[in-house]
Design an enzyme around this catalytic site. Structure first.
Site, short mmCIF file in Angstrom:
data_model
loop_
_atom_site.label_atom_id
_atom_site.label_comp_id
_atom_site.label_asym_id
_atom_site.label_seq_id
_atom_site.Cartn_x
_atom_site.Cartn_y
_atom_site.Cartn_z
N ARG A 71 0.84 -1.21 0.00
CA ARG A 71 0.00 0.00 0.00
C ARG A 71 0.87 1.25 0.00
NH1 ARG A 71 -4.35 0.06 4.52
NH2 ARG A 71 -4.77 2.07 3.50
N GLN A 102 -8.52 10.79 7.51
CA GLN A 102 -8.49 9.40 7.97
C GLN A 102 -7.50 8.60 7.12
OE1 GLN A 102 -12.84 7.97 8.87
NE2 GLN A 102 -12.95 9.59 7.31
N HIS A 120 -5.76 8.39 11.59
CA HIS A 120 -5.48 6.94 11.54
C HIS A 120 -4.02 6.66 11.22
CE1 HIS A 120 -10.02 6.15 10.72
NE2 HIS A 120 -9.78 6.44 11.97
N CYS A 131 9.24 -0.82 21.45
CA CYS A 131 9.62 0.39 22.20
C CYS A 131 8.97 1.65 21.64
CB CYS A 131 11.14 0.53 22.21
SG CYS A 131 11.85 1.05 20.62
#
Ligand code: APR
Length: 256
Positions: A71, A102, A120, A131
């Site tokens: 993606r 978003q 998002h 961590c």
């Protein structure tokens, strides 16, 4: 007569503080698939539970990392469209503009919008799953991971934990400061322009509803009806790349 582009332009041109709230639909005309469009939507083609949850990453980190690399590299190959460019142009006209998205691509930034709030997360902010330190983006490997290939995630240079995509998965909390900034903007703006979102996924979907509750005029741009239709004062049924440039030019006639 139903409210139309002229009414939306009037509201926009008179607004002091404009919030633009975007979803996957604004990137569709750049060639980035949405999630819920029939046939082409990612969740029609892939199993969200197997790719977009913390459990999925736990279960098969290479499958999840490979899919997000696919993606990310797709997002890097495409270009912002006229919808993103129109949003960027608004900054020169609205006295105050807040861009909330978003989306996890960087097309708003590449179109010229500055200080975009990513509710998002982002494909371009990988971090250590242990961590949580930020990790470097892998250099775009010459071979393009296809959408199903497993690619083992890199390891953290500090703690050797696994690097994960910097996106919010189903079941995860949104970044607190992004959510707070979005709520402040939504509750103080005069106009909220919602573009290309199905308004189904909370808490992000609360943002346009919050704006309406605080008296803002909500303008929706979407070729389809959505649950946000009743929330919107104006529903512009068209695509982002068609409607937004016309809306910006009409709102601020010198917008050109
Ligand atoms: N222009 C404007 N809107 C469009 C276009 C376009 N060219 N093409 C499609 N749309 C609309 C669709 O009609 C739909 O209402 O964009 C919307 C996309 O909805 P979704 O695919 O559900 O995407 P989004 O609303 O951004 O999803 C919200 O769900 O999976 C999670 O985290 C993911 O951020 C995502 C969230």
């Amino acid at each position: 007569r139903p409210m139309d582009l002229h009414d939306a332009a009037k509201l926009l041109g008179q607004a002091r503080h404009v919030v633009v709230f975007t979803g996957a639909g604004i990137s569709a005309e750049s060639g980035v698939p949405t999630f819920r469009d029939a046939l082409t939507g990612l969740w029609s083609r892939f199993d969200a539970q197997a790719l977009a949850t913390p459990q999925a990453f736990e279960e098969d980190p290479a499958l999840v990392w490979g899919w997000y690399e696919w993606r990310r590299q797709l997002a890097q190959r495409v270009r912002p469209n006229h919808g993103h460019l129109a949003v960027a142009r608004m900054a020169a006209h609205a006295p105050e503009l807040t861009v909330l998205t978003q989306n996890v691509d960087d097309l708003h930034e590449r179109a010229g919008s500055s200080s975009v709030t990513h509710l998002h997360g982002s494909l371009f902010a990988p971090r250590c799953a242990t961590c949580t330190r930020a990790a470097e983006l892998p250099d775009s490997a010459e071979e393009q991971p296809d959408d199903g290939r497993r690619v083992p995630p890199p390891h953290c240079r500090y703690c050797d934990g696994l690097i994960r995509p910097g996106v919010v998965w189903f079941g995860e909390a949104l970044p607190q400061e992004a959510l707070e900034a979005a709520a402040v903007a939504a509750s103080t703006c005069d106009v909220l322009l919602t573009v290309g979102t199905s308004g189904l996924v909370y808490p992000a979907a609360e943002i346009p509803r919050l704006a309406a509750r605080y008296g803002a005029a909500v303008i929706q741009v979407n070729p389809q009806p959505t649950p946000l239709d009743p929330v919107a004062r104006v529903n512009l049924h068209g695509t982002a790349a068609e409607v937004l440039p016309a809306l910006v030019s009409a709102a601020w006639s010198d917008a050109g």
